[in-house]
Scaffold this motif. Structure first.
Motif, mmCIF file in Angstrom:
data_model
loop_
_atom_site.group_PDB
_atom_site.id
_atom_site.type_symbol
_atom_site.label_atom_id
_atom_site.label_comp_id
_atom_site.label_asym_id
_atom_site.label_seq_id
_atom_site.Cartn_x
_atom_site.Cartn_y
_atom_site.Cartn_z
ATOM 1 N N ARG A 78 -7.810 -2.457 6.093
ATOM 2 C CA ARG A 78 -7.902 -3.521 5.083
ATOM 3 C C ARG A 78 -6.665 -4.420 5.132
ATOM 4 N N GLY B 265 0.817 -1.218 0.000
ATOM 5 C CA GLY B 265 0.000 0.000 0.000
ATOM 6 C C GLY B 265 0.846 1.261 0.000
ATOM 7 N N SER C 254 0.962 4.083 -2.902
ATOM 8 C CA SER C 254 0.755 5.495 -2.560
ATOM 9 C C SER C 254 1.948 6.347 -2.980
ATOM 10 N N ASN D 139 -8.591 3.501 5.927
ATOM 11 C CA ASN D 139 -9.220 2.216 5.583
ATOM 12 C C ASN D 139 -8.241 1.271 4.901
ATOM 13 N N GLN D 140 -7.172 1.801 4.313
ATOM 14 C CA GLN D 140 -6.132 0.939 3.734
ATOM 15 C C GLN D 140 -5.394 0.184 4.843
ATOM 16 N N PHE E 102 -2.630 7.923 1.778
ATOM 17 C CA PHE E 102 -2.634 6.590 2.390
ATOM 18 C C PHE E 102 -3.762 6.582 3.412
#
Length: 82
Positions: A50, A27, A31, A46-47, A43
């Motif tokens: 997740r 992630g 980003s 919720n990333q 970023f």
């Protein structure tokens, strides 16, 4: 038996931690690519959530497969000894 159980617990924790960290790194890499492209580093929270959820799911799946194959191997070795 307890010593063996402790190894499986540690393996479970390492497996989940590995996949959570791997998903967070992926992630961050994505980003960073968008930052280089658009100039905005995004970023979202919720990333992170997740990554924790899916990393835990993947870690559990890998741990279960290791556990099952290990137990099957022990049963096969036990049958071969007889």
């Amino acid at each position: 038996m307890i010593h063996s159980f402790g190894k499986y617990v540690v393996l479970f924790m390492y497996s989940c931690a590995f996949f959570i960290i791997a998903l967070l790194v992926i992630g961050l890499a994505i980003s960073s690519i968008y930052y280089l492209k658009d100039g905005i580093f995004n970023f979202p929270k919720n990333q992170i959530e997740r990554a924790i959820v899916f990393g835990s799911i993947a870690g559990t799946a890998v741990w279960l497969s290791i556990l099952i194959f290990n137990l099957l191997g022990k049963a096969k070795n036990k049958n071969n000894e007889q």
